[in-house]
Write an enzyme that holds these catalytic residues in place. Structure first.
Site, PDB file in Angstrom:
ATOM      1  N   GLY A 179       0.839  -0.943  -0.077  1.00 37.66           N
ATOM      2  CA  GLY A 179      -0.015   0.182   0.009  1.00 37.66           C
ATOM      3  C   GLY A 179       1.099   1.258   0.186  1.00 37.66           C
ATOM      4  O   GLY A 179       0.403   2.537  -0.343  1.00 37.66           O
ATOM      5  N   THR A 208      -2.218  -1.656  -7.758  1.00 32.51           N
ATOM      6  CA  THR A 208      -2.595  -0.325  -7.274  1.00 32.51           C
ATOM      7  C   THR A 208      -1.677   0.776  -7.036  1.00 32.51           C
ATOM      8  O   THR A 208      -2.155   1.851  -7.129  1.00 32.51           O
ATOM      9  CB  THR A 208      -3.719  -0.343  -6.107  1.00 32.51           C
ATOM     10  OG1 THR A 208      -3.032  -0.828  -5.134  1.00 32.51           O
ATOM     11  CG2 THR A 208      -4.849  -1.129  -6.253  1.00 32.51           C
ATOM     12  N   THR A 213       7.530  -4.725  -6.694  1.00 31.13           N
ATOM     13  CA  THR A 213       8.833  -5.041  -6.697  1.00 31.13           C
ATOM     14  C   THR A 213       9.206  -5.528  -7.917  1.00 31.13           C
ATOM     15  O   THR A 213      10.594  -5.275  -8.539  1.00 31.13           O
ATOM     16  CB  THR A 213       9.335  -5.998  -5.424  1.00 31.13           C
ATOM     17  OG1 THR A 213       8.855  -5.119  -4.399  1.00 31.13           O
ATOM     18  CG2 THR A 213      10.800  -6.111  -5.417  1.00 31.13           C
ATOM     19  N   ASP A 266     -10.074  -7.327  -0.220  1.00 28.64           N
ATOM     20  CA  ASP A 266      -8.636  -7.944   0.220  1.00 28.64           C
ATOM     21  C   ASP A 266      -9.318  -9.074   1.639  1.00 28.64           C
ATOM     22  O   ASP A 266      -8.611  -8.251   2.751  1.00 28.64           O
ATOM     23  CB  ASP A 266      -7.646  -7.120   0.683  1.00 28.64           C
ATOM     24  CG  ASP A 266      -6.728  -6.653  -0.400  1.00 28.64           C
ATOM     25  OD1 ASP A 266      -6.329  -7.487  -1.197  1.00 28.64           O
ATOM     26  OD2 ASP A 266      -6.426  -5.331  -0.652  1.00 28.64           O
TER      27      ASP A 266
END
Length: 509
Positions: A179, A208, A213, A266
């Protein structure tokens, strides 16, 4: 004819040059009637030459596909390895039994291990339509998983995928619930590998945020590695940073994540199952979970984080994995960069010793926690050990080794290119910065083109608590085309991304 019938037809393949991200086939209406199937029902296709089979959703036409033909989208073609004009066997799939279990969950009942295993298998094999799979995720979101169901789900995801084995090594892993920005993984992995532990890190692409990574690491090296290649890289260097979507460690989970994305669902139990299944699949025996808490990230309160932390630890025990959960400050950005190129460059600059900020601090603390968890160093000594590896240049040398082992050539932050266009966003007032909205910064970077445009993104120029004057540059927006740059700037102008401290909180009259 009943959809449960074993009746089948041999049909000639006509490849439709469309990648839809879904498994779709098209039948002539006469063949559909012969098979007794309707639009959006499922059929099973088998290639008799290699025995590969797949379940696909059916569309029907009376013009596009001729009688005794079947049109297959490229997604299906890739799985079956078919050629135009070759023959496939087609039969109705029938209604999966797992639909009964999904309804049970929607009614609020607990599911047992076999029922969850059946649902996972049917999602992975495409026997459940996207609508049916979405109903399952929605049911879990509304009714929840208890701890036992979470363990059952985790085990089902593991059993449905492949696993990685690295012999004669202490295998560790880390995960951030996310996030926020900042590629801590790209700093932690080389520190841990330089310490002599094995860390086969499979990471995600952005859903989002401005960069995942895998998106950032891809700036430096190939991340689409096979399971065998991951093993080779880790055995050679001690670590790797690969895209999890390129290996089928938990294929059902990858499909579930795609379903969750549009509504940002989620479910806590599913998040825990998803994370722990991936960690178990790479053979990790020690895992550190980073749980950022703040108003603009996925976990909003300390209480919620503590409950989730205990569940992670309990699921880990059931899987034979020692888990430590670290609750971190997610109320401010991790570093200043947003976007693949910018975040990759930023992580390399920390490894190169050009600066040490809150992202560097967080990375070293998490690496230290992993070192302590394994017993590699005594309690309280992990941070010092990890910092020494970073400051000595060992972590940078190890990162270069990993990059080269993954086929990369960019080993210096100076080699990373910048976007064609840049625009400065300045403050309209003077004052002290009280908060910076990480979620909105991510949105600005995404509107500018990140992560699909690797060079697009945003660089933050201030931090929480800074005292600024009017016209102070708050951040720079980077983009590969002028239209996206202007759209990102306009969005920033319409939203309060950086808030200044106010004495009066509310007025009553």
């Amino acid at each position: 004819m009943s959809p449960e019938s074993n009746y089948s037809q041999n049909l000639k393949v006509k490849t439709i040059d469309i990648l839809s991200g879904k498994l779709i086939v098209v039948l002539n209406e006469l063949d559909a009637k012969e098979l007794g199937v309707l639009p959006l029902e499922r059929v099973e296709l088998t290639n008799p030459r290699n025995k590969k089979s797949v379940n696909a959703v059916l569309d029907i036409t009376d013009t596009m596909i001729g009688e005794n033909e079947i049109g297959i989208f490229k997604d299906v073609h890739k799985i079956l390895s078919t050629k135009d004009g070759s023959i496939v066997q087609v039969r109705p799939s029938g209604k999966p039994r797992s639909i009964e279990f999904i309804k049970k969950k929607m009614d609020g009942y607990k599911l047992n291990q076999d029922q969850l295993k059946q649902i996972v298998n049917d999602i992975a094999s495409n026997k459940l339509s996207e609508i049916e799979a979405t109903a399952f995720i929605a049911a879990v979101y509304m009714k929840g998983f208890d701890l036992e169901e979470t363990v059952f789900m985790t085990k089902a995801l593991i059993e449905n995928g492949k696993t990685l084995e690295i012999p004669n090594a202490t295998v560790v892993d880390k995960h951030s619930i996310g996030g926020t920005n900042g590629r801590a993984t790209m700093i932690i992995v080389p520190i841990i590998a330089a310490a002599g532990l094995a860390i086969p890190k499979t990471s995600s692409r952005s859903i989002t945020s401005a960069s995942g990574t895998a998106d950032a690491m891809e700036v430096l090296a190939n991340v689409s590695l096979s399971l065998n290649k991951i093993r080779q890289v880790v055995e050679k260097t001690g670590g790797c940073i690969a895209w999890g979507g390129a290996v089928e460690l938990a294929p059902a989970d990858d499909k579930i994540i795609k379903i969750e994305y549009p509504l940002s669902l989620d479910p806590e139990g599913q998040v825990i199952a998803s994370v722990m299944a991936k960690k178990a699949s790479v053979g990790a025996k020690f895992v550190v979970i980073d749980l950022p808490v703040g108003p603009f990230v996925k976990v909003h309160s300390r209480d919620s984080a503590e409950v989730m932390a205990l569940k992670f630890i309990e699921v880990g025990k059931k899987l034979g994995i020692k888990v430590e959960v670290v609750i971190t400050n997610g109320s401010e950005p991790s570093g200043r960069a947003f976007g693949p190129n910018l975040e990759a460059k930023y992580a390399l600059e920390i490894l190169e010793g050009k600066f040490f900020d809150n992202l560097g601090q967080k990375s070293v603390e998490l690496a230290g926690a992993l070192l302590e968890l394994t017993g590699h160093v005594s309690k309280g000594k992990g941070f010092e050990k990890a910092l020494n590896i970073l400051e000595s240049g060992e972590a940078l040398a190890k990162m270069k080794e990993i990059i080269r082992a993954q086929g990369g050539k960019i080993v210096s932050s100076d080699q990373i290119g910048k976007a064609k266009f840049k625009k400065l966003f300045v403050s309209r007032h003077s004052g002290e910065i009280s908060s910076i909205n990480v979620g909105l910064l991510n949105k600005v970077a995404r509107i500018a083109g990140a992560p699909s445009h690797k060079k697009a993104g945003l660089m933050l120029n201030v931090e929480q608590g800074s005292k600024i004057s009017k016209n102070k540059v708050l951040f720079e927006i980077h983009a590969e085309n002028k239209r996206k740059l202007d759209a990102a700037y306009d969005f920033a102008m319409r939203n309060q991304i950086v808030s200044l401290k106010r004495i009066i909180l509310e007025k009553f009259s």
